[in-house]
Design a protein around this motif. Structure first.
Motif, PDB file in Angstrom:
ATOM      1  N   ASP A   1       0.817  -1.212   0.000  1.00 19.23           N
ATOM      2  CA  ASP A   1       0.000   0.000   0.000  1.00 19.23           C
ATOM      3  C   ASP A   1       0.857   1.271   0.000  1.00 19.23           C
ATOM      4  N   GLY A   2       2.170   1.102   0.045  1.00 18.63           N
ATOM      5  CA  GLY A   2       3.064   2.249   0.029  1.00 18.63           C
ATOM      6  C   GLY A   2       3.538   2.693   1.399  1.00 18.63           C
ATOM      7  N   SER A   3       3.068   2.070   2.445  1.00 16.04           N
ATOM      8  CA  SER A   3       3.501   2.446   3.791  1.00 16.04           C
ATOM      9  C   SER A   3       4.900   1.912   4.065  1.00 16.04           C
ATOM     10  N   LEU A   4       5.621   2.617   4.911  1.00 18.88           N
ATOM     11  CA  LEU A   4       6.974   2.223   5.300  1.00 18.88           C
ATOM     12  C   LEU A   4       6.917   1.662   6.718  1.00 18.88           C
ATOM     13  N   PRO A   5       7.220   0.382   6.903  1.00 14.08           N
ATOM     14  CA  PRO A   5       7.031  -0.270   8.197  1.00 14.08           C
ATOM     15  C   PRO A   5       7.707   0.427   9.378  1.00 14.08           C
ATOM     16  N   LEU A   6       8.951   0.880   9.202  1.00 22.46           N
ATOM     17  CA  LEU A   6       9.672   1.468  10.324  1.00 22.46           C
ATOM     18  C   LEU A   6       9.204   2.881  10.661  1.00 22.46           C
ATOM     19  N   GLU A   7       8.453   3.494   9.766  1.00 25.31           N
ATOM     20  CA  GLU A   7       7.948   4.847  10.015  1.00 25.31           C
ATOM     21  C   GLU A   7       6.505   4.830  10.508  1.00 25.31           C
ATOM     22  N   THR A   8       5.677   3.973   9.918  1.00 28.05           N
ATOM     23  CA  THR A   8       4.253   3.973  10.269  1.00 28.05           C
ATOM     24  C   THR A   8       3.984   3.357  11.636  1.00 28.05           C
ATOM     25  N   ARG A   9       4.946   2.730  12.248  1.00 28.31           N
ATOM     26  CA  ARG A   9       4.749   2.191  13.601  1.00 28.31           C
ATOM     27  C   ARG A   9       4.955   3.258  14.684  1.00 28.31           C
ATOM     28  N   ARG A  10       5.234   4.491  14.278  1.00 27.18           N
ATOM     29  CA  ARG A  10       5.645   5.518  15.223  1.00 27.18           C
ATOM     30  C   ARG A  10       4.487   6.274  15.875  1.00 27.18           C
ATOM     31  N   GLY A  11       3.374   5.613  16.054  1.00 29.83           N
ATOM     32  CA  GLY A  11       2.261   6.203  16.783  1.00 29.83           C
ATOM     33  C   GLY A  11       1.708   7.441  16.112  1.00 29.83           C
ATOM     34  N   SER A  12       1.469   8.476  16.902  1.00 31.42           N
ATOM     35  CA  SER A  12       0.863   9.693  16.373  1.00 31.42           C
ATOM     36  C   SER A  12       1.741  10.369  15.329  1.00 31.42           C
ATOM     37  N   ARG A  13       3.014  10.039  15.300  1.00 27.16           N
ATOM     38  CA  ARG A  13       3.919  10.670  14.339  1.00 27.16           C
ATOM     39  C   ARG A  13       4.248   9.768  13.142  1.00 27.16           C
ATOM     40  N   SER A  14       3.412   8.795  12.874  1.00 30.51           N
ATOM     41  CA  SER A  14       3.639   7.910  11.737  1.00 30.51           C
ATOM     42  C   SER A  14       3.727   8.687  10.423  1.00 30.51           C
ATOM     43  N   LEU A  15       2.787   9.574  10.186  1.00 27.83           N
ATOM     44  CA  LEU A  15       2.806  10.358   8.951  1.00 27.83           C
ATOM     45  C   LEU A  15       3.926  11.391   8.982  1.00 27.83           C
ATOM     46  N   TRP A  16       4.275  11.862  10.155  1.00 24.88           N
ATOM     47  CA  TRP A  16       5.394  12.795  10.335  1.00 24.88           C
ATOM     48  C   TRP A  16       6.674  12.177   9.782  1.00 24.88           C
ATOM     49  N   TYR A  17       6.949  10.921  10.188  1.00 24.07           N
ATOM     50  CA  TYR A  17       8.182  10.275   9.754  1.00 24.07           C
ATOM     51  C   TYR A  17       8.097   9.768   8.323  1.00 24.07           C
ATOM     52  N   MET A  18       6.905   9.463   7.849  1.00 18.00           N
ATOM     53  CA  MET A  18       6.737   9.169   6.430  1.00 18.00           C
ATOM     54  C   MET A  18       7.150  10.384   5.605  1.00 18.00           C
ATOM     55  N   ARG A  19       6.755  11.574   6.080  1.00 15.17           N
ATOM     56  CA  ARG A  19       7.123  12.800   5.382  1.00 15.17           C
ATOM     57  C   ARG A  19       8.629  12.985   5.332  1.00 15.17           C
ATOM     58  N   GLN A  20       9.314  12.721   6.438  1.00 16.76           N
ATOM     59  CA  GLN A  20      10.772  12.864   6.443  1.00 16.76           C
ATOM     60  C   GLN A  20      11.411  11.909   5.438  1.00 16.76           C
ATOM     61  N   SER A  21      10.878  10.716   5.341  1.00 18.04           N
ATOM     62  CA  SER A  21      11.386   9.744   4.380  1.00 18.04           C
ATOM     63  C   SER A  21      11.173  10.235   2.954  1.00 18.04           C
ATOM     64  N   LEU A  22       9.990  10.759   2.677  1.00 20.16           N
ATOM     65  CA  LEU A  22       9.689  11.275   1.339  1.00 20.16           C
ATOM     66  C   LEU A  22      10.591  12.443   0.983  1.00 20.16           C
ATOM     67  N   SER A  23      10.925  13.271   1.959  1.00 19.57           N
ATOM     68  CA  SER A  23      11.808  14.397   1.704  1.00 19.57           C
ATOM     69  C   SER A  23      13.185  13.919   1.276  1.00 19.57           C
ATOM     70  N   SER A  24      13.736  12.938   1.987  1.00 19.17           N
ATOM     71  CA  SER A  24      15.050  12.406   1.626  1.00 19.17           C
ATOM     72  C   SER A  24      15.007  11.687   0.278  1.00 19.17           C
TER      73      SER A  24
END
Length: 377
Positions: A225-248
């Motif tokens: 589905d496009g989710s990143l396992p190590l980022e989406t497990r981060r609770g309320s900041r799952s999308l926050w860390y997905m964004r950081q990944s997309l930026s890099s």
């Protein structure tokens, strides 16, 4: 912005959108670094009243930046967060690099003096060898590398050599393994985006390949589905860390474009389960309108940050932060690509709705003043 407005912008599309950027979408390019500095300078010089040039000059330079105390090293921190002692240096570097790109000679001189001062003093060389201190170093290195690329042609051979001799060992130093998740998650993505950008600039193919290989690894590690396992497990900041990944990933894609490599078009997986950059981008945007689709992953609540309730999604990256950074800055680079996929059209709409009134969008994760670097208006 109201949630229903956001839904109006990025909603109404199917959940799984993985359209690829066609080979014809980008004209052939040849440059070294994050973007074509010479071409960008020429573009900005064409119209002194353009919005793009205004964005480059929107933040005034502070004379006090020339007196910033050199930071010898970054350290680990207690609890959540990383060493932010270099924040003023990063901000000065990002503001001055944008102004220099737009032809501000005073800013160019100030940036030159800043980089030479910190280079000659061996700034950051004493950084503690722990992952959070190195994470802080990575965030400082990307705007430093980009700033150097902007003024390098205006430096003497000796000056250029001094700055390069300072940056090079610091960049190579962050290619560090800590034997943990930070070797595999957004921390590593940021590291490889720096390695790739620097490798492109100095012609080091091995460093350049670090980013290329990491980009493909991210695609391989993503779920269908496009989710990143190590980022989406981060609770309320799952999308926050997905964004950081997309930026890099966006940094890697822009650097690769200068070499004729179209990473944003790359796919992995079998037929029926093909993943690409736009698959990951689509999941993130779908999560903005329908956070419930992230909750099954976020429920793991692994190092969630300040909010313990994984159901309370942190949307703080949608607005300008108090320190002047804007976490949607990476969308500036995507917005100028030919929007031949739903994902790119949606990202452009998201940028227009959430970021247009807050420009220029500046962020370490994209290397500086992204509006100045990419905006075509």
């Amino acid at each position: 912005m109201a949630r229903n407005q956001l839904i109006a912008v990025v909603g109404g599309f199917s959940l799984l959108l993985a359209g690829a950027v066609s080979a014809a979408a980008q004209a052939p390019q040849s440059y070294r670094g994050l973007f074509d500095v010479a071409a960008r300078k020429a573009f900005l010089a064409q119209d002194s009243a353009s919005d793009a040039r205004k964005a480059c000059l929107a933040i005034e330079a502070d004379p006090a930046w020339g007196h910033l105390e050199v930071i010898k090293g970054l350290s680990s921190t207690q609890g959540y967060g990383t060493d932010r002692s270099g924040a003023a240096y990063a901000w000065a570097t990002m503001v001055l690099s944008g102004r220099a790109l737009a032809g501000d000679r005073n800013a160019e001189s100030s940036l030159k003096a800043l980089l030479l001062k910190w280079a000659d003093a061996g700034a950051f060389a004493q950084t503690e060898q722990v992952h959070d201190a190195y994470y802080a170093l990575k965030r400082l290195l990307l705007p430093t590398v980009v700033a150097f690329s902007i003024i390098r042609d205006d430096l003497t051979a000796d000056e250029s050599k001094r700055v390069e001799a300072w940056i090079d060992p610091l960049v190579r130093r962050i290619d560090q393994t800590f034997d943990g998740d930070v070797d595999l998650n957004n921390h590593r993505y940021l590291a490889d985006s720096v390695l790739m950008t620097w490798g492109s600039m100095i012609g080091d193919e091995a460093l350049y390949r670090k980013g290329m290989d990491r980009f493909h690894t991210i695609l391989s590690d993503s779920r269908g589905d496009g989710s990143l396992p190590l980022e989406t497990r981060r609770g309320s900041r799952s999308l926050w860390y997905m964004r950081q990944s997309l930026s890099s990933m966006t940094v890697m894609g822009e650097v690769a474009a200068g070499h004729g490599d179209d990473l944003l078009r790359e796919t992995v997986g079998d037929t029926g389960d093909r993943r690409s950059f736009t698959t990951i981008l689509s999941f993130w945007m779908n999560g903005l309108t329908n956070p419930i689709m992230v909750n099954a992953y976020a429920a793991e609540n692994y190092i969630p940050g300040p909010e313990e309730d994984f159901m309370k999604t942190d949307f703080g990256f949608l607005q300008n932060r108090g320190n002047g950074r804007h976490y949607l800055a990476f969308l500036e680079a995507l917005a100028v690509r030919q929007p031949d996929s739903y994902a790119l059209r949606r990202s452009a709409a998201l940028l227009a709705r959430e970021g247009s009134d807050e420009r220029p969008l500046i962020d370490e994760f994209i290397g500086g003043n992204a509006t100045c670097f990419w905006s075509r208006s």
